[in-house]
Design a protein around this motif. Structure first.
Motif, PDB file in Angstrom:
ATOM      1  N   ALA A 493       6.035   1.277   3.856  1.00  0.00           N
ATOM      2  CA  ALA A 493       6.913   0.344   4.572  1.00  0.00           C
ATOM      3  C   ALA A 493       7.695  -0.561   3.632  1.00  0.00           C
ATOM      4  O   ALA A 493       8.612  -1.264   4.075  1.00  0.00           O
ATOM      5  N   CYS A 494       7.370  -0.546   2.347  1.00  0.00           N
ATOM      6  CA  CYS A 494       8.084  -1.398   1.382  1.00  0.00           C
ATOM      7  C   CYS A 494       9.536  -1.001   1.210  1.00  0.00           C
ATOM      8  O   CYS A 494      10.336  -1.768   0.653  1.00  0.00           O
ATOM      9  N   ARG A 495       9.902   0.158   1.667  1.00  0.00           N
ATOM     10  CA  ARG A 495      11.282   0.611   1.481  1.00  0.00           C
ATOM     11  C   ARG A 495      12.272  -0.329   2.175  1.00  0.00           C
ATOM     12  O   ARG A 495      13.415  -0.468   1.740  1.00  0.00           O
ATOM     13  N   ALA A 496      11.838  -0.928   3.281  1.00  0.00           N
ATOM     14  CA  ALA A 496      12.762  -1.741   4.081  1.00  0.00           C
ATOM     15  C   ALA A 496      12.420  -3.224   4.049  1.00  0.00           C
ATOM     16  O   ALA A 496      12.882  -3.970   4.902  1.00  0.00           O
ATOM     17  N   CYS A 497      11.615  -3.648   3.103  1.00  0.00           N
ATOM     18  CA  CYS A 497      11.147  -5.035   3.092  1.00  0.00           C
ATOM     19  C   CYS A 497      11.543  -5.740   1.799  1.00  0.00           C
ATOM     20  O   CYS A 497      11.943  -5.109   0.824  1.00  0.00           O
ATOM     21  N   GLY A 498      11.375  -7.036   1.823  1.00  0.00           N
ATOM     22  CA  GLY A 498      11.741  -7.853   0.687  1.00  0.00           C
ATOM     23  C   GLY A 498      10.606  -8.030  -0.302  1.00  0.00           C
ATOM     24  O   GLY A 498       9.509  -7.473  -0.150  1.00  0.00           O
ATOM     25  N   PRO A 499      10.842  -8.843  -1.332  1.00  0.00           N
ATOM     26  CA  PRO A 499       9.844  -9.027  -2.394  1.00  0.00           C
ATOM     27  C   PRO A 499       8.526  -9.613  -1.906  1.00  0.00           C
ATOM     28  O   PRO A 499       7.469  -9.230  -2.400  1.00  0.00           O
ATOM     29  N   GLU A 500       8.585 -10.530  -0.949  1.00  0.00           N
ATOM     30  CA  GLU A 500       7.348 -11.157  -0.486  1.00  0.00           C
ATOM     31  C   GLU A 500       6.404 -10.134   0.119  1.00  0.00           C
ATOM     32  O   GLU A 500       5.207 -10.118  -0.172  1.00  0.00           O
ATOM     33  N   TYR A 501       6.958  -9.270   0.954  1.00  0.00           N
ATOM     34  CA  TYR A 501       6.116  -8.241   1.559  1.00  0.00           C
ATOM     35  C   TYR A 501       5.609  -7.258   0.501  1.00  0.00           C
ATOM     36  O   TYR A 501       4.448  -6.847   0.522  1.00  0.00           O
ATOM     37  N   SER A 502       6.484  -6.887  -0.434  1.00  0.00           N
ATOM     38  CA  SER A 502       6.071  -5.954  -1.485  1.00  0.00           C
ATOM     39  C   SER A 502       4.932  -6.522  -2.315  1.00  0.00           C
ATOM     40  O   SER A 502       3.983  -5.812  -2.670  1.00  0.00           O
ATOM     41  N   LEU A 503       5.002  -7.813  -2.631  1.00  0.00           N
ATOM     42  CA  LEU A 503       3.919  -8.445  -3.386  1.00  0.00           C
ATOM     43  C   LEU A 503       2.614  -8.405  -2.609  1.00  0.00           C
ATOM     44  O   LEU A 503       1.541  -8.144  -3.178  1.00  0.00           O
ATOM     45  N   ALA A 504       2.688  -8.677  -1.300  1.00  0.00           N
ATOM     46  CA  ALA A 504       1.474  -8.652  -0.485  1.00  0.00           C
ATOM     47  C   ALA A 504       0.871  -7.252  -0.452  1.00  0.00           C
ATOM     48  O   ALA A 504      -0.359  -7.082  -0.545  1.00  0.00           O
ATOM     49  N   VAL A 505       1.723  -6.225  -0.344  1.00  0.00           N
ATOM     50  CA  VAL A 505       1.216  -4.838  -0.305  1.00  0.00           C
ATOM     51  C   VAL A 505       0.605  -4.441  -1.642  1.00  0.00           C
ATOM     52  O   VAL A 505      -0.467  -3.831  -1.703  1.00  0.00           O
ATOM     53  N   GLN A 534       6.055   5.173  -3.072  1.00  0.00           N
ATOM     54  CA  GLN A 534       6.909   3.994  -3.177  1.00  0.00           C
ATOM     55  C   GLN A 534       6.489   3.106  -4.347  1.00  0.00           C
ATOM     56  O   GLN A 534       7.285   2.285  -4.818  1.00  0.00           O
ATOM     57  N   LEU A 535       5.281   3.286  -4.846  1.00  0.00           N
ATOM     58  CA  LEU A 535       4.835   2.498  -6.001  1.00  0.00           C
ATOM     59  C   LEU A 535       5.729   2.748  -7.210  1.00  0.00           C
ATOM     60  O   LEU A 535       6.061   1.801  -7.944  1.00  0.00           O
ATOM     61  N   LEU A 536       6.136   4.001  -7.421  1.00  0.00           N
ATOM     62  CA  LEU A 536       6.989   4.326  -8.562  1.00  0.00           C
ATOM     63  C   LEU A 536       8.346   3.647  -8.433  1.00  0.00           C
ATOM     64  O   LEU A 536       8.947   3.248  -9.439  1.00  0.00           O
ATOM     65  N   GLU A 537       8.813   3.495  -7.200  1.00  0.00           N
ATOM     66  CA  GLU A 537      10.106   2.851  -6.996  1.00  0.00           C
ATOM     67  C   GLU A 537      10.008   1.334  -7.177  1.00  0.00           C
ATOM     68  O   GLU A 537      10.961   0.701  -7.650  1.00  0.00           O
ATOM     69  N   LEU A 538       8.885   0.753  -6.816  1.00  0.00           N
ATOM     70  CA  LEU A 538       8.728  -0.698  -6.945  1.00  0.00           C
ATOM     71  C   LEU A 538       8.723  -1.151  -8.405  1.00  0.00           C
ATOM     72  O   LEU A 538       8.945  -2.325  -8.684  1.00  0.00           O
ATOM     73  N   ARG A 539       8.463  -0.241  -9.325  1.00  0.00           N
ATOM     74  CA  ARG A 539       8.512  -0.607 -10.744  1.00  0.00           C
ATOM     75  C   ARG A 539       9.907  -1.036 -11.178  1.00  0.00           C
ATOM     76  O   ARG A 539      10.063  -1.799 -12.132  1.00  0.00           O
ATOM     77  N   PHE A 540      10.936  -0.535 -10.466  1.00  0.00           N
ATOM     78  CA  PHE A 540      12.318  -0.849 -10.827  1.00  0.00           C
ATOM     79  C   PHE A 540      12.865  -2.044 -10.042  1.00  0.00           C
ATOM     80  O   PHE A 540      14.058  -2.313 -10.102  1.00  0.00           O
ATOM     81  N   ASN A 541      12.001  -2.742  -9.326  1.00  0.00           N
ATOM     82  CA  ASN A 541      12.444  -3.886  -8.543  1.00  0.00           C
ATOM     83  C   ASN A 541      12.983  -4.987  -9.463  1.00  0.00           C
ATOM     84  O   ASN A 541      12.444  -5.234 -10.550  1.00  0.00           O
ATOM     85  N   ARG A 542      14.023  -5.659  -9.019  1.00  0.00           N
ATOM     86  CA  ARG A 542      14.625  -6.705  -9.848  1.00  0.00           C
ATOM     87  C   ARG A 542      13.738  -7.937  -9.949  1.00  0.00           C
ATOM     88  O   ARG A 542      13.890  -8.720 -10.886  1.00  0.00           O
ATOM     89  N   ARG A 544      10.748  -9.838 -11.033  1.00  0.00           N
ATOM     90  CA  ARG A 544       9.779  -9.606 -12.102  1.00  0.00           C
ATOM     91  C   ARG A 544       8.347  -9.683 -11.581  1.00  0.00           C
ATOM     92  O   ARG A 544       7.458  -8.996 -12.099  1.00  0.00           O
ATOM     93  N   GLU A 545       8.106 -10.491 -10.571  1.00  0.00           N
ATOM     94  CA  GLU A 545       6.758 -10.574 -10.013  1.00  0.00           C
ATOM     95  C   GLU A 545       6.356  -9.259  -9.360  1.00  0.00           C
ATOM     96  O   GLU A 545       5.203  -8.835  -9.462  1.00  0.00           O
ATOM     97  N   VAL A 546       7.297  -8.629  -8.685  1.00  0.00           N
ATOM     98  CA  VAL A 546       7.007  -7.327  -8.066  1.00  0.00           C
ATOM     99  C   VAL A 546       6.722  -6.289  -9.147  1.00  0.00           C
ATOM    100  O   VAL A 546       5.782  -5.490  -9.041  1.00  0.00           O
ATOM    101  N   MET A 547       7.530  -6.288 -10.202  1.00  0.00           N
ATOM    102  CA  MET A 547       7.314  -5.338 -11.299  1.00  0.00           C
ATOM    103  C   MET A 547       5.946  -5.565 -11.955  1.00  0.00           C
ATOM    104  O   MET A 547       5.222  -4.601 -12.252  1.00  0.00           O
ATOM    105  N   SER A 548       5.579  -6.821 -12.172  1.00  0.00           N
ATOM    106  CA  SER A 548       4.269  -7.123 -12.763  1.00  0.00           C
ATOM    107  C   SER A 548       3.136  -6.703 -11.834  1.00  0.00           C
ATOM    108  O   SER A 548       2.092  -6.212 -12.292  1.00  0.00           O
ATOM    109  N   ALA A 549       3.336  -6.901 -10.523  1.00  0.00           N
ATOM    110  CA  ALA A 549       2.304  -6.484  -9.569  1.00  0.00           C
ATOM    111  C   ALA A 549       2.138  -4.966  -9.564  1.00  0.00           C
ATOM    112  O   ALA A 549       1.016  -4.451  -9.435  1.00  0.00           O
ATOM    113  N   ALA A 550       3.249  -4.238  -9.709  1.00  0.00           N
ATOM    114  CA  ALA A 550       3.160  -2.776  -9.785  1.00  0.00           C
ATOM    115  C   ALA A 550       2.393  -2.347 -11.039  1.00  0.00           C
ATOM    116  O   ALA A 550       1.578  -1.416 -11.005  1.00  0.00           O
TER     117      ALA A 550
END
Length: 800
Positions: A493-505, A534-542, A544-550
């Motif tokens: 579901a991270c495909r359609a969500c923002g950074p806050e949701y991605s961090l929680a996931v 979707q984890l591989l795609e989250l590595r390219f998130n702008r 930095r917190e999302v990238m570090s979480a990945a």
């Protein structure tokens, strides 16, 4: 649950019996003091100095003299306590004309008359000292009474200036002087006598309407709080006065200042026993205030006061714990409030952990009520999603979803409030069956809501709730498969969500790996690290917190102690790295296009993975993927004496970095120096962690009888690492086209190894290794290249 309670309880205040003798000065009237002073001095003069001296001190005597000098005016014809309010200077001190000068109470006149009349010759030495001592004692008493009056007068002056001063800075300075006066322990008598005036003056300042005087009003609130602390016997009176003023005030900014004063009083008093009798009154009043507040600012200040009571007087707060929680929970589930306030309320509730644990029945009952409300809203959403005829009483999803999210958030807060006690290990009522049941019901509510309408707030709150429950779930529980499936669904579901949701996931996925750990099924890792994840795609998130979480997810997976699962994850990571390297070298004509047959063997043997074979990455993504995965591999490579990293995996981390990734590839160094540097630094970090494998290079081929089987195998496997390392460094140092930072790293690395080899005579045989000779040749070539570059740079500079 209503934010305001149905009513409030105001317990009866404990009546304090004031002991005024401790504070009230023993004062008599001015007339009596004046008369007594006159009579005493006149008596002494008549008895010891004769009629002439007595006439000097007689207020009724006029024109009597004993010498050619004029007679001094009668000094005691005025009151013993002159009115000094009008004679105070700006700093609060006395002027000589109306205060205590050398002539006050006849001190200097007595000495002068003694010298003028030369009457001391008629007195014996004993009489002389005795009379002076008697006069000194009497004067000292009068002086002490005058000092009390001095403090009172100084206080009156400060209060008058605080009220009438027009200059803002001078007025602020006066209030700060008043604050110092209040905190001084010797001024209690003056404070008690003028308490009503002080309260009236501070109240006027607090009610100032000018916004330019906010600092002054804050300082006045502090003075009011400190006054309550300084006068312990007046604490009840002052607190009652503050709460009455709070209730009668119609301006929120003024009411806020009264709460500031109450907090300063509680903070300054701490656990002082003198406050204990009035704490029930204070707590009941604060509870009443809390029940009727409607602004976040007043809420924050009132809760600060209540938490201070809870810290210093827990036995008093415990009786109001449930009522306080009821109000705060009401604010917590109010989804119209700002998120920052909700988080602050959550923090307040969690700070009361000792009370939650002490009243565990109430805590679990509250959790049960939240669950029932969640299921009710989920049921309403289910009716809407099924397309059935919707009853008018069923709220629409726009109403149900925000309330469901709020209930999920407050549920997580209460579980955190219980803290470590929310664990089956601690025993009933928190059991494994209870945790599993609660978690199952939460998963069902969130899944139902997701099927009806995608709501990011609901899913974010649901993931947080699952996380706090998962900590208490046993890894072998039957519900673990459901949790794993839920986590992977949330990741998609991270495909359609923002950074806050991605961090929680990502936090949820990391927790799943850490908690279930070795019990994780292999299919979970395969789905998590597959090309479609979707984890591989989250590595390219702008972000930095999302990238570090990945990266944190990768590190958790590569830290697993289950070798089959770890090996599956390791092969997927290496397969993606091989794909990235092929994508970088293909444009250079050094690698076949993926998916096309090639007569030459594929590059990077031993690390390809079939799921990544048909993929091609852009150069930017390929570089980032390589650097990211190398960072993740340090989890294995930098673990001290890791048996898994040095022996169990194939290829080993050392073999991967030194051989499989083709470090000496010239074209790779020229066109992609960042990749080569990342590989070099990862290898350097791995070797440094294991002392460059120098000691294992000296071990014999046959293991010792005292070595364990696994240790002996590892030692044998790493015995040639040092020789390989020397050859690799020698070959790289000879390269002319080498990234400057990479050359610096190689030289630093070489120096560290040489110093370690010189540390002990045991390492002397290593200097005769053929690989060491290659290493030395590389150092010489690197030095030559460096000198040539320096000379070339110098010549160009001179020419310019």
């Amino acid at each position: 649950m209503s934010r305001k309670a149905l009513g409030f309880r105001l317990s009866s205040a404990h009546k304090l019996q004031r002991n005024w003798n401790d504070w009230q000065p023993r004062l008599v009237s001015r007339d009596s003091v004046s008369a007594a002073s006159q009579d005493g001095v006149k008596c002494i003069a008549t008895r010891d100095l004769g009629p002439a001296a007595a006439a000097v001190y007689d207020p009724t005597a006029v024109g009597v003299a004993t010498s050619d000098r004029p007679v001094s005016p009668p000094l005691l014809q005025n009151d013993a306590f002159p009115d000094t309010a009008d004679t105070l200077d700006e700093g609060g001190g006395y002027e000589a004309a109306g205060g205590f000068s050398d002539d006050t109470f006849g001190w200097q006149s007595l000495g002068q008359e003694l010298r003028i009349n030369d009457a001391t010759a008629d007195l014996t030495t004993f009489q002389q000292h005795g009379n002076r001592a008697l006069a000194s004692k009497d004067m000292r008493k009068s002086h002490d009474r005058g000092m009390s009056h001095s403090d009172e007068s100084r206080l009156s002056n400060l209060l008058r200036r605080a009220s009438r001063e027009e200059d803002r800075d001078r007025r602020l300075a006066t209030v700060r002087q008043l604050r110092e006066f209040i905190t001084h322990s010797d001024n209690k008598v003056a404070l008690v006598k003028q308490l009503d005036t002080i309260l009236s003056t501070l109240n006027d300042i607090l009610n100032e309407s000018s916004k330019l005087l906010s600092e002054l009003r804050q300082e006045a609130a502090v003075c009011l709080g400190l006054l309550c602390t300084a006068l312990s016997y007046e604490t009840e009176r002052i607190f009652k006065w503050m709460f009455v003023k709070f209730s009668s005030s119609t301006r929120d900014e003024v009411r806020l200042l009264y709460l500031v004063a109450a907090y300063r009083a509680l903070e300054a008093a701490g656990e002082r026993k003198a406050f204990s009798p009035v704490m029930q009154l204070v707590m009941s009043s604060l509870q009443s205030i809390l029940e009727n507040l409607d602004t976040p600012e007043l809420l924050c200040q009132s809760v600060r006061c209540i938490l201070q009571v809870a810290r210093c007087y827990p036995h008093v707060f415990s009786t109001n714990f449930r009522d306080t929680v009821d109000i705060l929970v009401g604010w917590h589930i109010d989804h119209t409030q700002k998120q920052s306030l909700t988080q602050q309320v959550s923090g307040w509730l969690q700070s009361l952990e000792q009370f939650w644990v002490a009243d565990l029945t109430f805590s679990t009952t509250l959790l049960g009520q939240f669950l029932e409300d969640m299921e009710a809203y989920a049921e309403d959403l289910g009716h809407v999603g099924s397309g059935e005829a919707v009853d008018e009483d069923i709220p629409p999803p726009t109403v149900s979803l925000p309330k469901l999210a709020a209930l999920l958030r407050v549920f997580s807060t209460v579980v955190r409030c219980i803290g470590q006690r929310f664990n089956p290990i601690r025993g009933p009522p928190i059991t494994q069956a209870y945790v599993s049941d609660v978690l199952n019901r939460v998963l069902a509510c969130v899944s139902t809501a997701k099927q009806v309408l995608f709501s990011e707030p609901v899913l974010t709150a649901g993931n947080e709730c699952v996380c706090v429950l998962l900590v208490s779930l046993e890894p072998s529980a039957p519900l673990t498969d459901a949790v794993i499936t839920y986590g992977l669904d949330q990741l998609d579901a991270c495909r359609a969500c923002g950074p806050e949701y991605s961090l929680a996931v990502l936090s949820l996925i990391t927790l799943i790996v850490d908690q279930i750990n070795t019990k994780l099924p292999a299919w979970f890792v395969e789905k998590l690290l597959a090309p479609t994840s979707q984890l591989l795609e989250l590595r390219f998130n702008r972000d930095r917190e999302v990238m570090s979480a990945a990266l944190g997810v990768y590190q958790s997976v590569l830290s697993l102690k289950n070798i089959p699962i770890l090996e599956a994850a390791y092969k997927l990571v290496l397969g993606e790295m091989a794909c990235a390297l092929s994508s970088l070298l293909a444009p250079l004509g050094l690698s076949p296009t993926p998916g096309t047959p090639s007569p030459t063997p594929p590059p990077f043997p031993g690390i390809q993975h079939p799921v990544f074979a048909p993929l091609t990455l852009t150069p930017e993504r390929a570089e980032f993927t390589l650097i990211f995965n190398l960072s993740a591999l340090t989890t294995i490579g930098n673990t001290k004496n890791s048996l898994i990293g040095m022996w169990a995996l194939s290829p080993t981390v050392f073999a991967l970095l030194s051989q499989n990734l083709m470090l000496v590839h010239s074209d790779l160094a020229v066109y992609h120096p960042a990749v080569q540097y990342a590989v070099l630094y990862t290898l350097y970090s791995h070797c440094t962690r294991h002392d460059h494998f120098i000691s294992s290079s000296l071990s014999s081929s046959s293991p010792s009888l005292f070595d364990g089987a696994v240790i002996s195998t590892v030692t044998t496997a790493t015995r040639k690492h040092f020789s390989t390392l020397l050859s690799l460094l020698g070959a790289l140092l000879r390269k002319e086209q080498l990234y400057t930072e990479a050359r610096k790293l190689l030289l630093t690395w070489s120096l560290e190894m040489c110093l370690m080899m010189k540390r002990s005579d045991t390492y002397t045989p290593l200097f005769s290794l053929p690989s060491f000779h290659k290493f030395c040749k590389g150092l010489v070539c690197s030095t030559t290249v460096t000198i040539e570059r320096v000379c070339s740079t110098t010549v160009n500079t001179v020419e310019l």
